[in-house]
Scaffold this active site. Structure first.
Site, PDB file in Angstrom:
ATOM      1  N   GLY A  10       0.701  -1.318   0.127  1.00 55.01           N
ATOM      2  CA  GLY A  10       0.025   0.312  -0.221  1.00 55.01           C
ATOM      3  C   GLY A  10       1.318   1.594  -0.215  1.00 55.01           C
ATOM      4  N   ILE A  14      -0.644   6.652   3.935  1.00 50.64           N
ATOM      5  CA  ILE A  14       0.074   5.853   4.810  1.00 50.64           C
ATOM      6  C   ILE A  14       1.637   5.284   4.251  1.00 50.64           C
ATOM      7  CG2 ILE A  14       0.567   4.432   6.778  1.00 50.64           C
ATOM      8  CD1 ILE A  14      -2.456   4.601   7.316  1.00 50.64           C
ATOM      9  N   HIS A 176      -9.558  -1.086  18.528  1.00 52.63           N
ATOM     10  CA  HIS A 176      -9.115   0.246  17.326  1.00 52.63           C
ATOM     11  C   HIS A 176     -10.504   0.777  17.124  1.00 52.63           C
ATOM     12  CE1 HIS A 176      -7.235   3.819  15.695  1.00 52.63           C
ATOM     13  NE2 HIS A 176      -7.375   3.081  14.491  1.00 52.63           N
TER      14      HIS A 176
HETATM   15  P1  A3D Z   1      -5.233   6.170   1.709  1.00 58.75           P
HETATM   16  O1  A3D Z   1      -3.963   6.188   1.218  1.00 58.75           O
HETATM   17  O2  A3D Z   1      -6.504   5.738   0.765  1.00 58.75           O
HETATM   18  O3  A3D Z   1      -3.334   3.980   0.744  1.00 58.75           O
HETATM   19  C1  A3D Z   1      -4.923   2.771   0.545  1.00 58.75           C
HETATM   20  C2  A3D Z   1      -3.824   2.080  -0.925  1.00 58.75           C
HETATM   21  O4  A3D Z   1      -3.879   1.176  -0.856  1.00 58.75           O
HETATM   22  C3  A3D Z   1      -3.903   2.995  -2.187  1.00 58.75           C
HETATM   23  O5  A3D Z   1      -2.830   3.161  -2.471  1.00 58.75           O
HETATM   24  C4  A3D Z   1      -5.233   1.495  -2.973  1.00 58.75           C
HETATM   25  O6  A3D Z   1      -4.437   1.947  -4.037  1.00 58.75           O
HETATM   26  C5  A3D Z   1      -3.964   0.644  -2.512  1.00 58.75           C
HETATM   27  N1  A3D Z   1      -4.851  -0.847  -2.299  1.00 58.75           N
HETATM   28  C6  A3D Z   1      -6.000  -0.791  -2.496  1.00 58.75           C
HETATM   29  N2  A3D Z   1      -5.991  -2.543  -2.748  1.00 58.75           N
HETATM   30  C7  A3D Z   1      -4.871  -3.405  -3.045  1.00 58.75           C
HETATM   31  C8  A3D Z   1      -4.113  -4.664  -3.159  1.00 58.75           C
HETATM   32  N3  A3D Z   1      -5.488  -5.293  -3.472  1.00 58.75           N
HETATM   33  N4  A3D Z   1      -3.240  -4.832  -2.991  1.00 58.75           N
HETATM   34  C9  A3D Z   1      -2.230  -2.880  -2.749  1.00 58.75           C
HETATM   35  N5  A3D Z   1      -2.444  -2.083  -2.580  1.00 58.75           N
HETATM   36  C10 A3D Z   1      -3.724  -1.629  -3.440  1.00 58.75           C
HETATM   37  O7  A3D Z   1      -4.869   4.978   2.550  1.00 58.75           O
HETATM   38  P2  A3D Z   1      -3.904   6.080   4.080  1.00 58.75           P
HETATM   39  O8  A3D Z   1      -2.361   5.084   2.817  1.00 58.75           O
HETATM   40  O9  A3D Z   1      -4.859   6.797   4.066  1.00 58.75           O
HETATM   41  O10 A3D Z   1      -4.684   4.003   5.077  1.00 58.75           O
HETATM   42  C11 A3D Z   1      -5.024   3.020   4.595  1.00 58.75           C
HETATM   43  C12 A3D Z   1      -5.710   2.510   6.012  1.00 58.75           C
HETATM   44  O11 A3D Z   1      -4.812   2.438   6.903  1.00 58.75           O
HETATM   45  C13 A3D Z   1      -7.317   2.478   5.787  1.00 58.75           C
HETATM   46  O12 A3D Z   1      -7.956   1.191   5.225  1.00 58.75           O
HETATM   47  C14 A3D Z   1      -6.986   3.553   7.159  1.00 58.75           C
HETATM   48  O13 A3D Z   1      -8.521   3.096   7.624  1.00 58.75           O
HETATM   49  C15 A3D Z   1      -6.019   3.053   7.568  1.00 58.75           C
HETATM   50  N6  A3D Z   1      -5.622   3.584   9.104  1.00 58.75           N
HETATM   51  C16 A3D Z   1      -5.552   3.289  10.396  1.00 58.75           C
HETATM   52  C17 A3D Z   1      -5.383   3.787  11.387  1.00 58.75           C
HETATM   53  C18 A3D Z   1      -5.322   2.929  12.427  1.00 58.75           C
HETATM   54  O14 A3D Z   1      -5.029   3.816  13.485  1.00 58.75           O
HETATM   55  C19 A3D Z   1      -5.451   1.351  12.681  1.00 58.75           C
HETATM   56  C20 A3D Z   1      -4.884   4.407  11.400  1.00 58.75           C
HETATM   57  C21 A3D Z   1      -5.241   5.968   9.987  1.00 58.75           C
HETATM   58  C22 A3D Z   1      -6.015   4.982   8.746  1.00 58.75           C
END
Ligand code: A3D
Length: 320
Positions: A10, A14, A176
């Site tokens: 990903g 993040i 969480h």
């Molecule tokens: P975002 O910037 O949307 O990045 C997610 C990435 O995952 C995108 O670039 C997508 O292309 C990629 N992706 C989607 N499907 C696939 C796949 N099958 N294989 C590989 N890559 C894929 O999101 P983000 O970086 O802001 O957040 C990522 C996750 O973290 C989300 O589920 C959030 O809800 C979670 N999150 C958790 C916390 C915790 O404290 C646990 C805090 C903040 C965000």
């Protein structure tokens, strides 16, 4: 000795921040993996080009192929969909469960010895599913949430007391989500527990209750402000703290979503608990004793996670 290899599954908000922090801290060479073509390659090149000014030695690359994560020492998983305003973490369940299946299989095939840190929401259910799909040992698969939730609580406390946040310790237990349990009794300023600080007139019960609630709502507060996504700087920093504890065998005591086999009364589930992280992965779950009130809140939180795990089993019967 070769540098450690860090695979970031990903490369979104993040993932990109994780790559930048790993480079700045010279934790190892970084491979960014994402299904979005060009995104991981672009972020890897951009960060690599900050190297000459920053002065770090770490190779950065981007890929759409799981083969390129081969032999990774650490995998940090953020693949999936993040929350938009009005969406709960649980709304993400169905979509992200499918993502965990492909990620779990990719890690099992190419990086089976890695220490895996999951960040994808809904966190406790996704890390449980990721461990099942990957088949990696439970002590090598964990979830990042408690370090972030505790950091949020510490930040609010440090602001309220006007002291350095380095001297504020706190930890947050349970799932969480809205039912997480910020532990007031075990949170301190330089060793002085919060209930004593109320007696000393540093704050009031009402203000403390408000900070506990703000911690529970910490993710939603940022989603509401950003409008187009969720928090990423602090989540990335928290996961890097956990990865560093593993890579440097620091034996850090950190709250994270760990597999419980009877500890704190939790059986065969992932939930936020204090752990020791070192070269052995999750080396220990600290089996603390909760008082009655804390136990009630913790049980409620565990029940909420159980509901999500059951929903995962319904969606994908191979998990049952
Ligand atoms: P975002 O910037 O949307 O990045 C997610 C990435 O995952 C995108 O670039 C997508 O292309 C990629 N992706 C989607 N499907 C696939 C796949 N099958 N294989 C590989 N890559 C894929 O999101 P983000 O970086 O802001 O957040 C990522 C996750 O973290 C989300 O589920 C959030 O809800 C979670 N999150 C958790 C916390 C915790 O404290 C646990 C805090 C903040 C965000």
């Amino acid at each position: 000795m070769a540098r450690p290899k860090i695979a970031l599954i990903g490369a979104g908000n993040i993932g990109g921040t994780l790559a930048h922090l790993a480079a700045l801290k010279e934790l190892g060479d970084v491979v960014l993996f994402d299904i979005a073509e060009g995104l991981p390659e672009g972020k890897a090149l951009d960060i690599a080009e900050s190297g000459p000014s920053e002065g770090f030695d770490a190779a950065m690359s981007g890929t759409q192929s799981y083969e390129d994560i081969a032999g990774a020492d650490v995998c940090i998983v953020t693949a999936g969909v993040a929350r938009k305003p009005g969406m709960s973490r649980d709304d993400l369940l169905g979509i992200n469960l499918k993502v965990m299946k492909s990620v779990g299989e990719g890690i099992a095939a190419h990086a089976p010895d890695a220490f895996v840190i999951c960040i994808t929401n809904p966190l406790d259910a996704m890390v449980w599913a990721l461990q099942k799909f990957s088949g990696l040992p439970a002590n090598k698969v964990c979830g990042m949430a408690g370090v972030l939730d505790s950091a949020r609580f510490r930040h609010f406390l440090a602001e309220e007391f006007n002291v350095s946040m380095r001297d504020v310790t706190a930890f947050v237990l349970g799932g969480h989500g809205d039912t997480m349990v910020p532990s007031v009794r075990y949170s301190t300023v330089a060793g002085i527990p919060l209930p004593d600080l109320i007696e000393m007139g540093w704050t009031t019960q009402e203000k403390l209750d408000a900070m506990v609630q703000r911690t529970r709502d910490g993710g939603a507060e940022i989603v509401g402000l950003l409008k187009t996504g969720s928090a990423y700087y602090a989540p990335a920093t928290s996961a890097i703290e956990m990865a560093e504890a593993y890579l440097k065998d620091q034996k850090r005591v950190l709250p994270c979503a760990a597999y419980c086999d009877g500890e704190i009364g939790v059986k065969d589930m992932y939930v936020g608990v204090p752990t020791v992280i070192g070269a052995g992965g999750i080396e220990k779950v600290v089996d603390i004793k909760l008082n009655k009130e804390e136990q009630v809140m913790f049980d409620k939180s565990v029940d909420a996670v159980k509901g999500l795990v059951d929903a995962c089993k319904e969606i994908d019967p191979s998990l049952a």
